[in-house]
Design a protein around this motif. Structure first.
Motif, PDB file in Angstrom:
ATOM      1  N   CYS A 101       0.747  -1.264   0.056  1.00 56.09           N
ATOM      2  CA  CYS A 101      -0.040   0.063  -0.044  1.00 56.09           C
ATOM      3  C   CYS A 101       0.687   1.272  -0.029  1.00 56.09           C
ATOM      4  O   CYS A 101       0.347   2.413   0.157  1.00 56.09           O
ATOM      5  N   ALA A 102       2.338   1.221  -0.061  1.00 53.24           N
ATOM      6  CA  ALA A 102       3.154   2.489  -0.115  1.00 53.24           C
ATOM      7  C   ALA A 102       2.987   3.094   1.125  1.00 53.24           C
ATOM      8  O   ALA A 102       3.240   4.348   0.994  1.00 53.24           O
ATOM      9  N   GLY A 103       2.419   2.526   2.202  1.00 53.31           N
ATOM     10  CA  GLY A 103       2.503   3.204   3.621  1.00 53.31           C
ATOM     11  C   GLY A 103       0.970   3.875   3.980  1.00 53.31           C
ATOM     12  O   GLY A 103       1.021   4.382   4.831  1.00 53.31           O
ATOM     13  N   ALA A 107      -2.443  -6.404   4.857  1.00 52.53           N
ATOM     14  CA  ALA A 107      -1.156  -6.688   5.136  1.00 52.53           C
ATOM     15  C   ALA A 107      -0.143  -6.358   6.042  1.00 52.53           C
ATOM     16  O   ALA A 107       0.465  -6.879   6.718  1.00 52.53           O
ATOM     17  N   CYS A 108      -0.195  -4.922   6.163  1.00 54.30           N
ATOM     18  CA  CYS A 108       0.633  -4.231   7.058  1.00 54.30           C
ATOM     19  C   CYS A 108      -0.405  -3.777   8.466  1.00 54.30           C
ATOM     20  O   CYS A 108       0.122  -3.057   9.082  1.00 54.30           O
ATOM     21  N   LYS A 109      -1.478  -4.515   8.497  1.00 54.08           N
ATOM     22  CA  LYS A 109      -2.316  -4.219   9.597  1.00 54.08           C
ATOM     23  C   LYS A 109      -2.701  -2.815   9.795  1.00 54.08           C
ATOM     24  O   LYS A 109      -2.653  -2.177  10.876  1.00 54.08           O
ATOM     25  N   GLY A 110      -2.644  -2.104   8.650  1.00 53.91           N
ATOM     26  CA  GLY A 110      -2.890  -0.582   8.792  1.00 53.91           C
ATOM     27  C   GLY A 110      -1.857   0.316   9.021  1.00 53.91           C
ATOM     28  O   GLY A 110      -2.254   1.734   9.325  1.00 53.91           O
ATOM     29  N   THR A 111      -0.858  -0.229   9.512  1.00 57.36           N
ATOM     30  CA  THR A 111       0.138   0.604   9.934  1.00 57.36           C
ATOM     31  C   THR A 111       1.273   1.322   9.053  1.00 57.36           C
ATOM     32  O   THR A 111       1.921   2.255   9.065  1.00 57.36           O
ATOM     33  N   GLY A 112       1.110   0.720   7.949  1.00 61.57           N
ATOM     34  CA  GLY A 112       2.036   1.148   6.825  1.00 61.57           C
ATOM     35  C   GLY A 112       3.326   0.603   6.703  1.00 61.57           C
ATOM     36  O   GLY A 112       4.202   1.106   5.900  1.00 61.57           O
ATOM     37  N   TRP A 113       3.761  -0.086   7.611  1.00 58.66           N
ATOM     38  CA  TRP A 113       5.099  -0.705   7.894  1.00 58.66           C
ATOM     39  C   TRP A 113       5.060  -2.092   8.012  1.00 58.66           C
ATOM     40  O   TRP A 113       3.993  -2.712   8.484  1.00 58.66           O
ATOM     41  N   MET A 114       6.050  -2.872   7.764  1.00 57.67           N
ATOM     42  CA  MET A 114       6.052  -4.230   7.549  1.00 57.67           C
ATOM     43  C   MET A 114       7.291  -4.535   8.278  1.00 57.67           C
ATOM     44  O   MET A 114       8.301  -3.982   8.105  1.00 57.67           O
ATOM     45  N   GLU A 115       7.313  -5.454   9.487  1.00 57.33           N
ATOM     46  CA  GLU A 115       8.443  -5.943  10.143  1.00 57.33           C
ATOM     47  C   GLU A 115       9.286  -6.920   9.374  1.00 57.33           C
ATOM     48  O   GLU A 115       8.848  -7.980   8.908  1.00 57.33           O
ATOM     49  N   LEU A 151       8.030  -8.642  -0.876  1.00 57.78           N
ATOM     50  CA  LEU A 151       8.626  -8.419  -2.340  1.00 57.78           C
ATOM     51  C   LEU A 151       7.475  -8.515  -3.449  1.00 57.78           C
ATOM     52  O   LEU A 151       7.417  -7.713  -4.526  1.00 57.78           O
ATOM     53  N   TYR A 152       6.872  -9.510  -3.471  1.00 63.08           N
ATOM     54  CA  TYR A 152       6.107  -9.874  -4.649  1.00 63.08           C
ATOM     55  C   TYR A 152       4.526  -9.491  -4.187  1.00 63.08           C
ATOM     56  O   TYR A 152       3.905  -9.651  -4.907  1.00 63.08           O
ATOM     57  N   GLY A 153       4.267  -8.875  -3.181  1.00 63.02           N
ATOM     58  CA  GLY A 153       2.752  -8.833  -2.912  1.00 63.02           C
ATOM     59  C   GLY A 153       1.980  -9.925  -2.714  1.00 63.02           C
ATOM     60  O   GLY A 153       0.916  -9.807  -3.170  1.00 63.02           O
ATOM     61  N   VAL A 154       2.515 -10.813  -2.232  1.00 59.91           N
ATOM     62  CA  VAL A 154       1.560 -12.159  -2.077  1.00 59.91           C
ATOM     63  C   VAL A 154       0.834 -11.905  -0.543  1.00 59.91           C
ATOM     64  O   VAL A 154       1.440 -11.434   0.416  1.00 59.91           O
ATOM     65  N   PRO A 155      -0.180 -11.884  -0.504  1.00 60.08           N
ATOM     66  CA  PRO A 155      -1.220 -11.455   0.795  1.00 60.08           C
ATOM     67  C   PRO A 155      -1.131 -12.565   1.872  1.00 60.08           C
ATOM     68  O   PRO A 155      -1.543 -12.144   2.986  1.00 60.08           O
ATOM     69  N   ASP A 156      -0.829 -13.850   1.748  1.00 56.27           N
ATOM     70  CA  ASP A 156      -0.974 -14.826   2.786  1.00 56.27           C
ATOM     71  C   ASP A 156       0.129 -15.872   2.758  1.00 56.27           C
ATOM     72  O   ASP A 156       0.308 -16.227   1.498  1.00 56.27           O
ATOM     73  N   ILE A 157       0.592 -15.876   3.748  1.00 57.63           N
ATOM     74  CA  ILE A 157       2.160 -16.688   3.613  1.00 57.63           C
ATOM     75  C   ILE A 157       1.493 -18.063   3.392  1.00 57.63           C
ATOM     76  O   ILE A 157       2.527 -19.095   2.695  1.00 57.63           O
TER      77      ILE A 157
END
Ligand code: PHE
Length: 352
Positions: A274-276, A281-289, A327-333
């Motif tokens: 979502c570019a932040g 995917a980022c649970k609404g935070t805009g960041w991914m750990e 990297l690839y925007g896959v939504p679910d591990i």
């Protein structure tokens, strides 16, 4: 006048019988007709010639011809099946004009592609690769890494213990919960400096949900030398993120806690989906750990036999599957582990 047929002599036919084993498929059929053919085969001609023989020769000649006929039949049959067998072995039997069957080509799994890419980036920085066992004991997995016994930090790492008559109650065997025990093994293997990356599978009693799996890959990193500081950690990991995600990637470090690093941090990357702006995917935070990291705790260096007055270092641990999602925007591990070719075939080298 009837046509006078001169049959070949039985001696000549004996010669031809010997040659049958050398004939190829086509020559065999020609020879079979030339010998046994009902209209003009040599043996047929010989049988037809019987009435022209003196009476006292007819019986023995007829018997000889019939015996020879049986041997020819047997020889043709034997040669035919030998040729069929050869053709079968060389794959030449069957209909060669049929369309070829589709064959699957294997491809490197996307998570392993990511592992290779990460190791390659660190190799360019002078790191080498180390590995360690997936079955560890409590000392390597926890105590040497400065987890106090019964520390709540171990709850996160609840795992499967290996029971058995030989299991030492003070130092039980377990499936490792992280690749950090290999830090200790590397340091025990020889004197500093160390610059290693450590790929491997780890196990946790985690739920199998969109962002967790109970068995997953990690890549550990360890750099120990004289005069290494936190700035080296930040610079190296930022360089790594830019190499992996592209130079526009935005990273941040947040304070965190691990028993084996002090200070500790977590590195986040601005959400690639979502570019932040905030998404599921980022649970609404805009960041991914992306990874955990920190300066190696002096007690960990000492536990591994390294002089903590002289040497300092930093370490990190990251999950390549999560990097792959980012990297690839896959939504679910879970999609990475289902083996569904509709997903897997989208990665390079896979069949269409
Ligand atoms: N071992 C930690 C984990 O599995 C990650 C980590 C490794 C953190 C090295 C700091 C340093 O969560």
């Amino acid at each position: 006048m009837t046509d006078h047929v001169t049959p070949p002599s039985l001696e000549q036919l004996e010669e031809r019988l010997k040659n049958i084993d050398t004939l190829d498929h086509d020559a065999l059929e020609v020879e079979s007709i030339a010998i046994l053919g009902r209209k003009s085969g040599a043996l047929t001609a010989a049988l037809r010639s019987i009435p022209t023989l003196p009476v006292d020769e007819r019986r023995s000649f007829g018997a000889a011809v019939n015996a020879l006929k049986a041997r020819f039949e047997e020889a043709f049959e034997a040669r035919r099946s030998a040729l069929e067998g050869d053709a079968g072995r060389s794959g030449l039997s069957g209909d060669l004009s049929m369309p070829a069957r589709h064959t699957w080509m294997g491809a490197v799994h996307p998570v392993n592609q990511v592992v290779h890419a990460i190791l390659g980036i660190f190799r360019d920085l002078g790191f080498s690769v180390a590995t360690g066992p997936e079955v560890e004991d409590e000392w390597y997995n926890f105590l040497s890494l400065n987890f106090p016994p019964d520390h709540p930090a171990m709850d996160m790492h609840d795992t499967m213990y290996l029971a058995g008559p030989s299991a030492d109650p003070q130092n039980r065997l377990l499936l490792r919960t992280h690749t950090s025990p290999v830090q200790i093994r590397v340091m025990q293997g020889g004197p500093p400096p160390y610059r290693v990356v450590i790929p491997g599978v780890v196990y946790r009693r985690d739920p199998f949900d969109a962002s967790h799996a109970p068995a997953f890959n990690q890549i550990e990193g360890l750099a120990v030398d004289e005069g290494i500081g936190f700035v080296d950690l930040k610079a190296t990991l930022t360089h790594f993120a830019h190499s992996f995600f592209g130079s526009a990637a935005d990273v941040r470090f947040r304070p965190s806690f691990f028993p084996f690093t002090e200070p500790s941090a977590e590195m986040d990357i601005r959400c690639q989906l979502c570019a932040g702006t905030g998404c599921a995917a980022c649970k609404g935070t805009g960041w991914m750990e992306i990874l955990g990291c920190g300066m190696v705790h002096p007690r960990v260096l000492e536990n591994a036999g390294v002089d903590s007055e002289r040497y300092t270092g930093w370490a990190f641990g990251m999950g390549p599957a999560r990097m792959c999602l980012a990297l690839y925007g896959v939504p679910d591990i879970r999609m990475l582990y289902e083996g569904d070719v509709r997903l897997l075939s989208q990665f390079a080298g896979a069949p269409e």
